[in-house]
Design a protein around this motif. Structure first.
Motif, PDB file in Angstrom:
ATOM      1  N   GLY A   1       1.148  -0.646  -0.146  1.00  0.00           N
ATOM      2  CA  GLY A   1       0.143  -0.338   0.541  1.00  0.00           C
ATOM      3  C   GLY A   1       0.381   1.815  -0.467  1.00  0.00           C
ATOM      4  N   THR A   2       2.519   1.093  -0.098  1.00  0.00           N
ATOM      5  CA  THR A   2       3.302   2.239   0.134  1.00  0.00           C
ATOM      6  C   THR A   2       2.523   3.620  -1.107  1.00  0.00           C
ATOM      7  N   THR A   3       2.084   4.641  -0.947  1.00  0.00           N
ATOM      8  CA  THR A   3       2.472   5.409  -2.637  1.00  0.00           C
ATOM      9  C   THR A   3       3.672   6.097  -2.227  1.00  0.00           C
ATOM     10  N   THR A   4       5.182   5.987  -1.844  1.00  0.00           N
ATOM     11  CA  THR A   4       6.084   6.404  -1.435  1.00  0.00           C
ATOM     12  C   THR A   4       7.011   6.096  -3.146  1.00  0.00           C
ATOM     13  N   ARG A   5       7.731   6.850  -4.012  1.00  0.00           N
ATOM     14  CA  ARG A   5       8.420   6.746  -4.794  1.00  0.00           C
ATOM     15  C   ARG A   5       9.886   6.305  -4.391  1.00  0.00           C
ATOM     16  N   PHE A   6      10.572   5.303  -4.465  1.00  0.00           N
ATOM     17  CA  PHE A   6      11.877   4.532  -4.606  1.00  0.00           C
ATOM     18  C   PHE A   6      12.356   4.865  -5.715  1.00  0.00           C
ATOM     19  N   CYS A   7      14.025   4.774  -5.392  1.00  0.00           N
ATOM     20  CA  CYS A   7      14.955   4.953  -5.817  1.00  0.00           C
ATOM     21  C   CYS A   7      16.247   3.632  -5.289  1.00  0.00           C
ATOM     22  N   VAL A   8      15.987   2.522  -6.021  1.00  0.00           N
ATOM     23  CA  VAL A   8      17.341   1.760  -5.261  1.00  0.00           C
ATOM     24  C   VAL A   8      18.276   1.727  -6.073  1.00  0.00           C
ATOM     25  N   VAL A   9      19.530   1.398  -5.947  1.00  0.00           N
ATOM     26  CA  VAL A   9      20.501   1.881  -6.370  1.00  0.00           C
ATOM     27  C   VAL A   9      21.471   1.172  -5.029  1.00  0.00           C
ATOM     28  N   SER A  10      22.592   0.251  -6.536  1.00  0.00           N
ATOM     29  CA  SER A  10      23.149  -0.851  -5.935  1.00  0.00           C
ATOM     30  C   SER A  10      24.726  -0.650  -6.360  1.00  0.00           C
ATOM     31  N   PHE A  11      26.080  -1.160  -6.243  1.00  0.00           N
ATOM     32  CA  PHE A  11      27.044  -0.823  -6.993  1.00  0.00           C
ATOM     33  C   PHE A  11      27.693  -2.409  -7.071  1.00  0.00           C
ATOM     34  N   THR A  12      27.700  -2.774  -8.116  1.00  0.00           N
ATOM     35  CA  THR A  12      28.657  -3.534  -8.450  1.00  0.00           C
ATOM     36  C   THR A  12      29.596  -4.578  -8.011  1.00  0.00           C
ATOM     37  N   SER A  13      30.935  -3.924  -7.382  1.00  0.00           N
ATOM     38  CA  SER A  13      31.935  -4.231  -6.642  1.00  0.00           C
ATOM     39  C   SER A  13      31.627  -4.325  -5.037  1.00  0.00           C
ATOM     40  N   ASP A  14      30.606  -4.169  -4.867  1.00  0.00           N
ATOM     41  CA  ASP A  14      29.883  -3.727  -3.355  1.00  0.00           C
ATOM     42  C   ASP A  14      30.056  -5.203  -2.714  1.00  0.00           C
ATOM     43  N   TRP A  15      30.563  -5.907  -1.667  1.00  0.00           N
ATOM     44  CA  TRP A  15      30.154  -7.540  -1.794  1.00  0.00           C
ATOM     45  C   TRP A  15      30.128  -7.279  -0.020  1.00  0.00           C
ATOM     46  N   LEU A  16      29.862  -6.119   0.526  1.00  0.00           N
ATOM     47  CA  LEU A  16      28.981  -6.232   1.715  1.00  0.00           C
ATOM     48  C   LEU A  16      27.460  -6.006   1.726  1.00  0.00           C
ATOM     49  N   PHE A  17      27.479  -4.949   1.188  1.00  0.00           N
ATOM     50  CA  PHE A  17      25.575  -4.848   0.577  1.00  0.00           C
ATOM     51  C   PHE A  17      25.477  -4.724  -0.425  1.00  0.00           C
ATOM     52  N   PRO A  18      25.818  -6.754  -1.148  1.00  0.00           N
ATOM     53  CA  PRO A  18      26.060  -6.730  -2.576  1.00  0.00           C
ATOM     54  C   PRO A  18      24.388  -6.580  -3.629  1.00  0.00           C
ATOM     55  N   THR A  19      24.540  -6.343  -5.034  1.00  0.00           N
ATOM     56  CA  THR A  19      22.977  -6.019  -5.687  1.00  0.00           C
ATOM     57  C   THR A  19      22.401  -6.853  -5.680  1.00  0.00           C
ATOM     58  N   ALA A  20      22.373  -7.957  -4.838  1.00  0.00           N
ATOM     59  CA  ALA A  20      21.612  -9.442  -4.509  1.00  0.00           C
ATOM     60  C   ALA A  20      20.123  -8.808  -3.642  1.00  0.00           C
ATOM     61  N   ASP A  21      20.980  -8.146  -2.100  1.00  0.00           N
ATOM     62  CA  ASP A  21      20.378  -7.404  -1.718  1.00  0.00           C
ATOM     63  C   ASP A  21      19.276  -6.063  -1.887  1.00  0.00           C
ATOM     64  N   SER A  22      20.091  -5.341  -3.316  1.00  0.00           N
ATOM     65  CA  SER A  22      18.727  -4.053  -3.464  1.00  0.00           C
ATOM     66  C   SER A  22      18.228  -5.099  -4.180  1.00  0.00           C
ATOM     67  N   ARG A  23      18.106  -6.295  -4.740  1.00  0.00           N
ATOM     68  CA  ARG A  23      17.299  -6.534  -5.337  1.00  0.00           C
ATOM     69  C   ARG A  23      16.042  -7.301  -4.765  1.00  0.00           C
ATOM     70  N   GLN A  24      16.484  -7.812  -4.001  1.00  0.00           N
ATOM     71  CA  GLN A  24      15.524  -8.250  -3.097  1.00  0.00           C
ATOM     72  C   GLN A  24      14.366  -7.237  -3.008  1.00  0.00           C
ATOM     73  N   VAL A  25      14.940  -6.402  -2.388  1.00  0.00           N
ATOM     74  CA  VAL A  25      14.336  -5.076  -1.595  1.00  0.00           C
ATOM     75  C   VAL A  25      13.332  -4.617  -3.023  1.00  0.00           C
ATOM     76  N   VAL A  26      13.751  -4.836  -4.553  1.00  0.00           N
ATOM     77  CA  VAL A  26      13.064  -4.361  -5.529  1.00  0.00           C
ATOM     78  C   VAL A  26      12.005  -5.152  -5.716  1.00  0.00           C
ATOM     79  N   HIS A  27      12.400  -6.377  -5.447  1.00  0.00           N
ATOM     80  CA  HIS A  27      11.338  -7.150  -5.976  1.00  0.00           C
ATOM     81  C   HIS A  27       9.917  -7.209  -4.691  1.00  0.00           C
ATOM     82  N   ALA A  28      10.564  -6.937  -3.686  1.00  0.00           N
ATOM     83  CA  ALA A  28       9.369  -6.433  -2.781  1.00  0.00           C
ATOM     84  C   ALA A  28       7.862  -5.465  -3.218  1.00  0.00           C
ATOM     85  N   LEU A  29       9.309  -3.891  -4.014  1.00  0.00           N
ATOM     86  CA  LEU A  29       8.364  -3.461  -3.847  1.00  0.00           C
ATOM     87  C   LEU A  29       7.399  -3.388  -5.314  1.00  0.00           C
ATOM     88  N   ASN A  30       8.415  -4.072  -5.999  1.00  0.00           N
ATOM     89  CA  ASN A  30       7.672  -4.472  -7.463  1.00  0.00           C
ATOM     90  C   ASN A  30       6.119  -5.157  -6.370  1.00  0.00           C
TER      91      ASN A  30
END
Lengths: 391, 391
Positions: free
Chosen positions: A317-346
């Motif tokens: 039910g959120t109406t907030t507009r999101f922009c999620v950003v990750s970096f290819t070489s970030d192994w502490l918070f890898p892109t998979a973590d951001s994708r998980q957020v994006v999938h949930a938002l979708n």
């Protein structure tokens, strides 16, 4: 390399209670109910603002800092004398444009730059809290920020922006105070801390607690400082902020000061010298107990767990507009973590854009000169500003 | 989890000088010239053998251990009471088949299981060496092994096999004693230690040296032990041996003993408890100064640097048969490191096969139940044995 400025214990104590910049004080009539089940009162939040709040009070952006960041986001840090930690991003004409937006940045609860934390004076004893401060969570930090934002007379934030632990706060804002967040930009972050990340944090905490000068957390009251342990904690963490490629590019296997090994345990390699400097500089600006508290807050962070195990449900039910950003070489918070957020938002039907930025700079890329990040931030805020009716 | 068996200082000292198993002693007439430019004499090498040397003396396999491994590769470790560290790989009918091959495994120079290292008694003083032992390199370790192999009456090793630091020794053997190595199997390793790996090692060393009980390296002579620092070093290193995926699979964000956080700095998460146990168990079996020496040896390792910057030149003219193995989830010694070795071997016209094994177990995969590794090892040795004329 230049030695960091040594800060006296007295200055450090002053900093904890009476920081440079603005302070919002909340008395016993305005307690903060912590996740640990304890009401914290009184407490204070140290913050800075940049730019001007418009008449409609619709142009405020809250910038949330990472683990060891602070409120001095776009102006000199009075403790280190260095520029604000995100001056490359925030200022007049910059991606987060202070000619246009009103930027708020506050030191997190549990921190050591003026917001109530373990180095603050416990009003009950007149001594530093140490470990008698209840544990703090990311939701607690966000609750405190929400009280600050309300005090500043702002109902709805135009945007909440932050990287790493700052991004966790962004996600928390978007679930806990969804009606007060018009847009949100979580960068290089995750909706829950991973086992590997908890493990690295635990190493840092054990390094601090293994230092006899930690004194069971009472070092400030006893005039000691667990500097050696805190430096080791920082060194270990610092490696995780960079990529293998970035370390290779910056240092490779180059020797320090000479062409051959010394056959000793001196800092032969440039990368060793660099790491030691990171450790030494850090202990001059950061409180060891704060490090324990803030790492613990990240470990406990798990938005889905707070919503019956479903991240999508957290955003329903959120109406907030999101922009999620990750970096290819970030192994502490890898892109998979951001994708998980994006999938949930979708799944929640949210408005979301996602950018994975190609960079070899690792997790720290979000703090560095990354033109693509600047362009994306500017574009996302521009578009949101049009939707919000900000000139 | 069960607590590790506590080892007395007395037992530890005995272990350093008079280990269980065989010991080869080299007197002042057989000095070892170290890369540090110092002749080490006397010194000793603790080793174990398994299987039977054939009449042609052509079936000997030297197995090289990793950072904290030892000579007890295929039989119970007398210090820990646990099985040998590679019993899954080595034994009758196993991939390294002791019914067929004669297996030699020795504790590395600088180690603490009976080969001369910083915990050994310095004959000049009657006290433990501590930091007065010259620094050791991987080539020094291999020189010592070569003296042992010669003493055992073996001219040419049928194979040299090892993972991680053991793989570094394999590569060093293949360049330094190329005519004495019929086949070589470097696993999960690299021809030079990376900046990131040096950085992790430096964190571990700083953790040890920051412990006041380290006493400038003189702790054994002074009846102390830098256990806290060594445990932190081990915890940090242990994370690098596993993959993010493996930690997630093994522990995820599961709590220890209960369903909810304790809001404390106790080991709330299973991964914390696991790491603490790893640290505690390690200090009972390993000497802190040895940890400094052996990590330093890995840092200094750079075969190309010893050959004018060209890895291919290091292998030029080799007739050794190589099998290089890496694991997809190993981020400490990623596949790219193995590929670099393979490319150099190809450029040198060597006989080389290369396998990247799909595994989510990280660097430690080479020690674990990985059927593909077993099949590759068996197949490679079979084929080499036919070429060597071993029945």
């Amino acid at each position: 390399m230049a030695r960091p400025r040594r800060i006296s214990d007295e200055l450090a104590r002053q900093q904890a209670d009476q920081p440079a910049g603005e302070v919002a004080r909340f008395g016993v009539d305005e307690p903060l109910l912590l996740d640990a089940g304890i009401a914290l009162a009184p407490f204070q939040i140290a913050y800075r603002t940049y730019g001007t709040l418009n008449a409609a009070r619709s142009n405020a952006i809250l910038v949330c800092h990472a683990l060891t960041g602070d409120q001095h986001v776009a102006s000199d840090n009075p403790v280190t004398g260095k520029p604000g930690w995100w001056e490359i991003m925030i200022g007049p004409g910059k991606p987060i444009d202070t000619d246009r937006y009103f930027v708020i940045s506050s030191n997190v609860l549990g921190g050591c730059m003026g917001t109530t934390g373990p180095a603050s004076t416990d009003p009950a004893t007149g001594k530093p809290y140490g470990l008698s401060l209840p544990l703090i969570t990311i939701p607690d930090m966000v609750r405190a920020q929400a009280m600050l934002v309300k005090r500043l007379g702002i109902d709805t934030l135009f945007s909440v922006v932050g990287g790493s632990m700052g991004g966790m706060q962004v996600l928390q804002w978007a679930t806990q105070y969804r009606d007060r967040v018009f847009s949100a930009m979580p960068i290089a972050t995750a909706a829950r801390h991973s086992a590997q990340n908890i493990a690295f944090h635990e190493v840092g905490r054990q390094a601090i607690m293994a230092d006899p000068e930690w004194r069971g957390g009472r070092y400030l009251a006893e005039g000691a400082r667990p500097s050696a342990g805190l430096a080791v904690a920082r060194m270990a963490a610092h490696i995780t902020y960079l990529s293998d490629a970035a370390l290779h590019r910056k240092f490779g296997r180059r020797f320090q000061d000479r062409d051959a090994p010394t056959f000793s345990f001196d800092a032969d390699f440039q990368v060793e010298s660099y790491l030691r400097y990171q450790g030494e500089a850090f202990v001059e600006r950061f409180d060891a107990n704060s490090y324990l508290y803030v790492t613990r807050a990240m470990d406990y962070f798990d938005i889905a767990a707070d919503h019956g195990g479903s991240l999508a449900k957290a955003f329903a039910g959120t109406t907030t507009r999101f922009c999620v950003v990750s970096f290819t070489s970030d192994w502490l918070f890898p892109t998979a973590d951001s994708r998980q957020v994006v999938h949930a938002l979708n799944a929640a039907g949210a408005s979301v854009s996602f950018a994975e930025i190609t960079s070899d700079k690792g997790h720290d890329a979000f703090l560095l000169d990354e033109p693509e990040l600047f362009a994306i931030t500017r574009g996302f805020l521009d578009s949101a500003a049009r939707a919000r009716g900000i000139a």
